[in-house]
Design a protein around this motif. Structure first.
Motif, short mmCIF file in Angstrom:
data_model
loop_
_atom_site.label_atom_id
_atom_site.label_comp_id
_atom_site.label_asym_id
_atom_site.label_seq_id
_atom_site.Cartn_x
_atom_site.Cartn_y
_atom_site.Cartn_z
N ARG A 175 -8.96 -6.18 10.23
CA ARG A 175 -9.79 -7.07 9.40
C ARG A 175 -11.16 -7.28 10.05
O ARG A 175 -11.51 -8.38 10.48
CB ARG A 175 -9.10 -8.42 9.19
CG ARG A 175 -7.80 -8.31 8.42
CD ARG A 175 -7.20 -9.67 8.15
NE ARG A 175 -5.94 -9.54 7.44
CZ ARG A 175 -5.83 -9.40 6.12
NH1 ARG A 175 -6.93 -9.35 5.38
NH2 ARG A 175 -4.65 -9.30 5.55
N PRO A 176 -11.94 -6.20 10.16
CA PRO A 176 -13.24 -6.31 10.84
C PRO A 176 -14.20 -7.20 10.06
O PRO A 176 -14.10 -7.36 8.84
CB PRO A 176 -13.74 -4.86 10.88
CG PRO A 176 -13.07 -4.21 9.72
CD PRO A 176 -11.72 -4.86 9.60
N SER A 177 -15.15 -7.77 10.82
CA SER A 177 -16.15 -8.64 10.18
C SER A 177 -17.10 -7.83 9.31
O SER A 177 -17.54 -8.29 8.25
CB SER A 177 -16.93 -9.41 11.25
OG SER A 177 -17.55 -8.50 12.16
N ASP A 178 -17.41 -6.57 9.75
CA ASP A 178 -18.29 -5.71 8.97
C ASP A 178 -17.42 -4.80 8.10
O ASP A 178 -17.09 -3.67 8.47
CB ASP A 178 -19.17 -4.88 9.91
CG ASP A 178 -20.28 -4.16 9.15
OD1 ASP A 178 -20.26 -4.19 7.90
OD2 ASP A 178 -21.15 -3.55 9.81
N THR A 179 -17.04 -5.32 6.95
CA THR A 179 -16.15 -4.56 6.06
C THR A 179 -16.84 -3.32 5.52
O THR A 179 -16.20 -2.27 5.33
CB THR A 179 -15.70 -5.45 4.90
OG1 THR A 179 -15.14 -6.66 5.42
CG2 THR A 179 -14.66 -4.73 4.05
#
Length: 453
Positions: free
Chosen positions: A83-87
């Motif tokens: 679930r990365p911050s930079d989708t």
């Protein structure tokens, strides 16, 4: 030792190819483990992108598609896991892997189409080989016969080597030769030589006449091409003739490796020509008289004709294969067994890396067949009508695969290979004045040739 080391290298190559086929699964597994264990800012996209690309040339379309779907699925799973911050960046990596997978599917289709075209070309080459170099029957004119053609490179099925064997009114005649050059030009020359041989073998009474016909045929072919082959094209060849019922062999060599004579007791002799001669197709360089040489060829012996692909096969140290030394002291139950053993030994000696094609022809004179030939000819003595011939020894000759004309002539009580001077199926003519009675065989000249009319 050189042949063994090369064989080991080939086995190692097969092991590497098998490992390469497992590489897509290893890349996907390694990429998944790396993605799970590494921080979120590290990417496993190179592993996942490489998997379908590696699978494309090695696997089927279905297996390549499975690798592509697995790579994309792992990439999506890792995005959901971290679930990365930079989708947006993560989805771009997934899109990249998907695009590479589509490219891999296209590569797979192109590779498979190329394989199909190669298989089709190979099938056409095999059909051409069967047309130009048909496998001879196992028994010709009462003799056991076997032939082999072994290409130097995998996938190359036909080249400049040739062989042919034919039953004729003059006995069983054979030729083995090697045309200079490779490719379609060599194949054309092979067709010319074999076609000229089959016609001349039936018509010419001597091997010298057959060689002359082949020489003229190649000169015409060179003039027709009108290029470099007209001046440098040539064919090495050896012609053989085995008269029926006679323990002799006639050979005419035109610059070819000498045949080998394998005797029943294990002795092997090389039939080197007494007077060397230039190859066929070089008649413009000079004029010389061909001369066939006669040698003993008793029952149970075998004649081995071969091209230089056998004698020039080398191992890793550069040592040439010596067929005479390797075959001395050995006995083979059939021509097929001889050729199978010889091909296996040459392949082992060269480590499967032969530099030239091999054409092999083996002919064996059997004791039992020779006895049947003699009995069939003896039964012809005193028979003068077509009805008697058709119901007797000629039928026996057909069953043995012997040319009927060879059964209808004999010289002074000994079998001869000269063709009859009168047709067998000609109706008996009336007895004109001053001629022999109808039931008396007519003798011609000093040869004592008895013609059954």
């Amino acid at each position: 030792m050189g042949g063994v080391s090369r064989t080991a290298c080939r086995a190692a190559g097969r092991t590497v190819r098998r490992a390469a086929r497992r590489l897509p699964a290893l890349l996907i597994t390694g990429g998944a483990l790396f993605g799970l264990g590494a921080p979120a800012n590290y990417t496993c996209a190179p592993f996942l992108s490489a998997a379908p690309l590696v699978a494309a040339p090695l696997h089927t379309l279905r297996a390549t598609a499975a690798a592509a779907l697995a790579a994309v699925a792992v990439a999506i799973g890792l995005v959901l896991y971290h679930r990365p911050s930079d989708t947006g960046e993560a989805l771009a990596e997934v899109a990249t892997i998907g695009t590479v997978s589509l490219v891999a599917l296209g590569i797979n289709r192109i590779a498979r189409r190329s394989d199909q075209q190669l298989a089709s070309a190979r099938g056409i080459a095999e059909a051409a080989q069967r047309a130009v170099l048909p496998a001879p029957p196992s028994r010709i004119g009462g003799l056991r016969v076997a032939a082999r053609y072994v290409a130097a490179h995998a996938g190359a099925r036909i080249g400049g080597d040739l062989y042919a064997v034919q039953d004729t009114p003059h006995g069983v005649r054979a030729v083995v030769g090697d045309v200079r050059g490779k490719g379609l030009g060599a194949v054309e020359a092979v067709a010319v030589v074999i076609g000229a041989f089959r016609e001349a073998a039936e018509q010419e009474p001597t091997l010298e006449g057959v060689a002359g016909r082949l020489e003229r045929a190649l000169q015409r072919e060179g003039a027709r091409r009108g290029n470099l082959d007209e001046h440098e094209g040539f064919t090495t060849a050896v012609l053989a003739e085995l008269p029926p019922g006679q323990p002799v062999l006639r050979l005419l060599n035109r610059g070819h490796p000498p045949p080998l004579l394998l005797h029943a007791d294990g002795r092997v002799g090389a039939a080197d020509p007494t007077v060397p001669a230039l190859p066929l197709g070089l008649g413009d360089l000079g004029v010389w008289a061909d001369r066939a040489e006669e040698r003993e060829f008793p029952a149970g012996s075998m004649l081995l004709l071969m091209t230089d692909g056998v004698t020039e096969a080398r191992d890793a140290e550069g040592t040439f294969y010596d067929p005479r030394a390797e075959l001395t002291g050995r006995q083979f139950k059939s021509p097929e067994a001889l050729l199978d053993s010889l091909v296996a030994e040459v392949t082992r000696h060269s480590g499967g890396q032969a530099a030239d094609d091999m054409a092999l022809l083996a002919i064996r004179r059997g004791e039992r067949i020779e006895q049947h030939v003699a009995e069939s000819i003896d039964r012809l003595r005193g028979r003068t009508s077509c009805e008697e011939l058709s119901g007797g020894a000629v039928d026996s000759g057909f069953r043995l695969g012997i040319h009927p004309a060879c059964l209808l002539t004999f010289d002074n009580g000994a079998r001869s290979s000269q063709p009859p001077q009168e047709a067998v199926h000609r109706a008996p003519s009336p007895n004109p004045a001053g001629t022999a009675p109808p039931d008396t065989p007519a003798r011609s000249g000093n040869r004592g040739t008895t013609t059954l009319g």
